[in-house]
Design an enzyme around this catalytic site. Structure first.
Site, short mmCIF file in Angstrom:
data_model
loop_
_atom_site.label_atom_id
_atom_site.label_comp_id
_atom_site.label_asym_id
_atom_site.label_seq_id
_atom_site.Cartn_x
_atom_site.Cartn_y
_atom_site.Cartn_z
CB CYS A 116 -0.89 -0.02 1.23
SG CYS A 116 -1.85 1.49 1.51
CB CYS A 140 -2.47 3.93 -5.67
SG CYS A 140 -3.81 3.09 -4.78
#
Length: 268
Positions: free
Chosen positions: A81, A191
């Site tokens: 992440c 991302c």
């Protein structure tokens, strides 16, 4: 940080975490490289998306996840992440007795040495505001020009699989056009959800312009686990456990876009 306990048991699992299903993009590449590793994937669907949350909240979410992994006796944790890597990693990196691999810091050196002079980055608002990509990449290449664009709403497109929705298409084009004003040579999909927008983005530019850092990241993790003598020496496929903080059925359905989930997710 001591890894003595882990070295005595290479079969302990590797933990992976993300706010939702996006981290499965990293997980899938890791499993291709190290299929015999036992793994636990934690999807924090209760708090998705992270990108619009405060630093304190994101750090709190990450500590909850890391404490869970500690209870499961993992040998390492992968922050699959970008937002937690950007915002919370520095706050927690010395608090646990297992290695923690953050995607931004782990892939920055490779991005810096890619030969690109003008680099674009799409990421969440929290990641962009942290300046983490610029800071880490410029450690290795201070001359590289970096242009960033926050993309609120992109995570939700992936989580909800609304790729053909007109509003989704317009939102992807909006942020793409705003970044392309700076004519970057390459664009980092900063991302873990964003590589799954490549189908939409490739209608706006050749897909070769986009960089998925998960590829570099997985290779880095493999090399480091071997270096630390933490790699599993078993010849059998590793066990896979998936846990979620909410919506296990949504995770299973959305996750199929990223990885074939063999076992039903466990709701914590």
């Amino acid at each position: 940080m001591s890894t003595l306990i882990q070295k005595n048991n290479r079969e302990l699992p590797v933990g992976f975490c993300d706010s939702g299903v996006g981290g499965l993009s990293v997980f899938a590449k890791f499993k291709q490289l190290m299929p015999n590793e036992n793994t636990i994937y934690y999807g924090d669907l209760k708090n998705v998306p992270y990108g619009s949350k405060s630093k304190d909240k994101i750090t709190g979410y990450l500590k909850t996840i890391l404490n869970y992994f500690k209870s499961q006796n993992v040998k390492a944790v992968v922050l699959a992440c970008n937002t937690t890597s950007a915002v919370a990693y520095e706050e927690v990196k010395n608090d646990y007795n297992f290695p923690i691999y953050p995607i931004i810091q782990s892939s920055a050196k490779i991005l810096a040495e890619s030969g690109v002079k003008r680099l674009g980055i799409f990421a969440t608002l929290a990641t962009i505001n942290s300046g983490a990509y610029e800071k880490e990449i410029k450690k290795y290449n201070p001359d590289i020009q970096i242009y960033t664009k926050a993309c609120p709403g992109w995570v939700e497109i992936v989580e909800n699989k609304t790729f053909n929705n007109k509003a989704s298409i317009n939102l992807v084009k909006k942020y793409f056009d705003e970044l392309m004003i700076y004519t970057p040579e390459k664009i980092v999909l900063g991302c873990t959800h964003y590589p799954f927008l490549t189908g939409m983005l490739s209608k706006l530019a050749d897909s070769s312009i986009f960089i998925d850092p998960a590829i570099y990241f997985s290779e880095f993790i493999k090399k480091d686990l071997i270096k630390k003598e933490l790699n599993n020496l078993s010849n059998t496929p590793g066990k896979e456990i998936f846990v979620v903080s909410a919506n296990p059925e949504q995770f299973r359905i959305s996750g199929e876009l990223f990885y074939h989930i063999k076992n039903n997710p466990v709701l914590l």
